[in-house]
Scaffold this motif. Sequence first.
Motif, short mmCIF file in Angstrom:
data_model
loop_
_atom_site.label_atom_id
_atom_site.label_comp_id
_atom_site.label_asym_id
_atom_site.label_seq_id
_atom_site.Cartn_x
_atom_site.Cartn_y
_atom_site.Cartn_z
N ARG A 127 -5.32 67.27 -5.67
CA ARG A 127 -5.32 66.11 -6.56
C ARG A 127 -3.95 66.03 -7.22
O ARG A 127 -3.46 67.02 -7.80
N VAL A 128 -3.30 64.86 -7.14
CA VAL A 128 -1.98 64.66 -7.72
C VAL A 128 -1.94 63.31 -8.43
O VAL A 128 -2.22 62.28 -7.82
N SER A 129 -1.66 63.34 -9.72
CA SER A 129 -1.48 62.11 -10.52
C SER A 129 -2.64 61.13 -10.35
O SER A 129 -2.45 59.92 -10.24
N TYR A 174 -4.70 60.81 -7.84
CA TYR A 174 -5.01 60.49 -6.45
C TYR A 174 -5.30 61.78 -5.69
O TYR A 174 -4.86 62.86 -6.08
N GLU A 198 4.84 66.93 -2.59
CA GLU A 198 4.03 67.08 -3.81
C GLU A 198 4.85 66.74 -5.05
O GLU A 198 4.39 66.03 -5.96
N GLU A 199 6.09 67.22 -5.08
CA GLU A 199 6.96 66.97 -6.23
C GLU A 199 7.24 65.49 -6.41
O GLU A 199 7.11 64.93 -7.52
N SER A 205 4.08 63.26 -7.24
CA SER A 205 3.63 63.44 -8.62
C SER A 205 4.55 62.70 -9.60
O SER A 205 4.09 62.20 -10.63
N GLU A 206 5.83 62.60 -9.27
CA GLU A 206 6.78 61.87 -10.11
C GLU A 206 6.63 60.36 -9.95
O GLU A 206 6.59 59.61 -10.93
N SER A 239 3.47 57.57 -11.02
CA SER A 239 3.35 57.03 -12.38
C SER A 239 4.14 55.73 -12.55
O SER A 239 3.89 54.96 -13.48
#
Length: 247
Positions: free
Chosen positions: A29-31, A33, A60-61, A64-65, A68
């Motif tokens: 799970r990331v941000s 999603y 992933e990095e 996640s940035e 948003s």
Amino acid sequence: MKDEGWLRYAAMTDIGMRERNEDACFAGRVSGYHLFAIADGLGGHACGDVASRMAVEVLEEVVSEELSAFDPAEALKRAFRRINTAIFAFNRERGLNAGTTLSVAIVGDAGRCWIGTVGDSRTYIITSSSVWHTRDHTYVQSLVDAGMISPAEAFYHPAKNILTRALGLEARVVVDLDERELSPGSVLLLSSDGLHDYVPGDLIQQIVRANDPDTACRKLIDAAREAASTDNITVIVAKPLPGARHP
């Protein structure tokens, strides 16, 4: 196997008949999603395992940035560009030719899937009546597209491992982007070619639909081994939870 939100999923990798595992994967799970990815470092290229790990780490990095500030499709484009730039720079600094495939699915809580692919790792959406998957960037797929051979002939073609596109080998790369729906009763599958180059699509469909994600992953790897796969084998299977409704 994990239950997160409305999805149940599992990821599994197997070294197969190789001396080292050049596949890498991410499932989590990331941000807000769900993010799923499989990268397959190019066999015969220096540091293929490093390239595949770099791909999933940078992915992933960046995702996640960027999620948003941007929609998932734009976040995918930016992630693939950053990954390609990072591996290409790694190669130039060391005089190497490391490369990797990468297939990524960002899944929203409404079931929308944003999918990006370079190379021949695949993302599938499988239902009881259909099997859809991303397009391979291979020489053999170009023969299929040109009408020179059939998809059935492509499965047995001796040159099916020859890629026409990969990450890290050139300064720029073109990414295929798709949008699909993961509806109740359907299955999301990601795989490296150690699976789908050896196991027919109808058997893959049967296995993922008949089993929970963890069992499906194990049976897919077993099927690839039984089919004499000579490659690393990595799979991710995700299913909507029984009775789950999208938020």
